[in-house]
Scaffold this active site. Sequence first.
Site, PDB file in Angstrom:
ATOM      1  N   HIS A  75       9.311  -7.045 -10.611  1.00 42.11           N
ATOM      2  CA  HIS A  75      10.671  -6.507 -10.535  1.00 42.11           C
ATOM      3  C   HIS A  75      11.123  -5.958 -11.882  1.00 42.11           C
ATOM      4  CE1 HIS A  75      11.482  -7.503  -6.514  1.00 42.11           C
ATOM      5  NE2 HIS A  75      11.708  -8.795  -6.659  1.00 42.11           N
ATOM      6  N   GLU A  95     -10.438   3.411  -0.609  1.00 44.47           N
ATOM      7  CA  GLU A  95     -10.031   2.240  -1.396  1.00 44.47           C
ATOM      8  C   GLU A  95     -11.146   1.218  -1.579  1.00 44.47           C
ATOM      9  OE1 GLU A  95      -5.623   1.135  -0.555  1.00 44.47           O
ATOM     10  OE2 GLU A  95      -6.473   1.783   1.360  1.00 44.47           O
ATOM     11  N   ASP A 148      -6.780  -0.447  -5.551  1.00 40.12           N
ATOM     12  CA  ASP A 148      -7.700  -1.252  -4.749  1.00 40.12           C
ATOM     13  C   ASP A 148      -9.151  -0.879  -5.015  1.00 40.12           C
ATOM     14  OD1 ASP A 148      -6.223  -3.161  -3.448  1.00 40.12           O
ATOM     15  OD2 ASP A 148      -5.730  -1.890  -1.735  1.00 40.12           O
ATOM     16  N   CYS A 174      -3.525   8.587  -5.534  1.00 43.61           N
ATOM     17  CA  CYS A 174      -2.161   8.055  -5.432  1.00 43.61           C
ATOM     18  C   CYS A 174      -2.019   6.686  -6.098  1.00 43.61           C
ATOM     19  CB  CYS A 174      -1.721   7.963  -3.970  1.00 43.61           C
ATOM     20  SG  CYS A 174      -2.709   6.841  -2.970  1.00 43.61           S
TER      21      CYS A 174
END
Length: 576
Positions: A195, A437, A461, A508
């Site tokens: 966060h 991935e 990943d 991405c």
Amino acid sequence: MPFTVHGLPVSQGIAIGHVHLISHALLEVNHYHVAPRHIEDELARLDEAVATVQGELVGLKAVTTSGQAHSEVGAFVDLQLMMLADPMLVDAARQLVESRRCNAEWALVQQMEHLVEQFRQIEDPYLRERQADVVQVIERLVKVLLGHPGHLPPKRRDGLGTIVVAHDLSPADTIGFRDHNIAGFVTDVGGPTSHTAIVARSLKIPAVVGLHHVRDLLEDDELVIVDGTRGVIIVAPGDEIIEEYRLRRSELEIERSKLNRLRDTRATTLDGESINLMANIEGPKDLPAVKSANADGIGLYRTEFLFIGRDNLPDEDEQYEAYRAVVKAMPSKPVTIRTFDVGNDKALNGVHSRMEPNPALGLRAVRYSLSEPKMFLTQLRALLRASAHGKLQIMVPMLAHAQEIDQCLALIEKAKAELRAEKLKFDEGVQIGGMIEVPAAALSLGMFIRRLAFLSIGTNDLIQYTLAIDRSDEAVVHLYDPLHPAVLKLIAGTIATGARYGLPVSVCGEMAGDLAYTELLLGMGLRNFSMHPGNILEIKQQILRADLGELAPKVQRILKMDEPARIREAVERLVA
């Protein structure tokens, strides 16, 4: 005497200011028994604290909707409000108070530890770090119960800002700081997807996280420098060091202001090659940031955030509205929406789940979708309906087998047939793509090329599965290496194969938005980048300075190297 502490740089920039320590209320919770005649009073005290925190969060939510805070912050507040209303949190704590005759603070902490342990089983780093939401909601409740919410000091007269130092920070905390001269964030815990990191980047506030016991090393009001670019905290700096960092900060601010001038400039290399810079988003609330950067489209819309942390899964109409809102907001620009990337390790409420010995290698992403065909079909119908409003593309995560693609395509055709029968509009030619991935996918691209319209490399990943490294595990994070020769060969091979067969390929993952890898990816032949919208202008500036004619042969030489140290030196020379 000055000294330095090193952590993880998660939000660039330089901050100079005085320390304000935020207390870690959970460390102050004692356990004591409550007499039977006082149990009702204890439950009332708990209920009152819940009502107080709900009021605080609702007030903070109003701030986000008024435009005074970033949309990502509002999404986190929504998530914490849902958690506060979840029976697994407060109701379970109430039961502990009644059954064990304990104080409310201790009951909350016990339930928190139980829930956090469940979150730790989640493989995806971003979602695993959502355990922070549970901890932060409990900490807000405990602070109210203990009677010390912990306010920030007023603005200082010396012109220096406040450096907030905490064990961890919630998005709600950061909104509460908006009226103070906050210069930087420093926390004991956290990573690139925590966060604090996400909010700090959105607010453009320098931040360093993962410093372990930094709160024990610092004192209130102590002067520090936070270098959010290098991940360094300088404690008690001398005048010369302060002046040096002031100069660096001024240079960074000038550079940042210049970037805004590039908003409407097309990302084109020196030798005339046009590059697409797209945005990664979690939902419609991210659209203002996408518009601000003038992204060329949406390269990754993570739909799982519509599903997680809810008692009832979103129905077709709710999903359709969320997808349509983004597609309509990006007229004539592509919007690539990923089918939900969740699994049994991510515990969707209302869906049958089972415990798995190794969730990372179990029923997740496309495997999970195919195991829940009814839920998957609902999402596909919503996506297809939204495709009638613009250039929507559907992307399937974590493909590894031809039969997975075939099953997905069959379900898409089934969804199309149903919509035709119901006379509902959709784009008959909607493009279907897949994410690369896992190494198995990168090494067997032929079956993807024959079936799909585009590919996107999820480097986060791909790196983890190639190297067997969990990048959020501090014990092995030093082994997580995007420049490992095996990783580079898989990425470059995917890009080259796509180019050979005329299949668009994008990246991405985090590498796409990291300036350290821009030239490397360009030299590999990448023409489609997708990243956090806040990184787009910096990457654009780097692209405008790049010459592909010079980069390509240099990168080809790098790809032939097998010594990590040599590779790293060569990549650094590309940037220089």
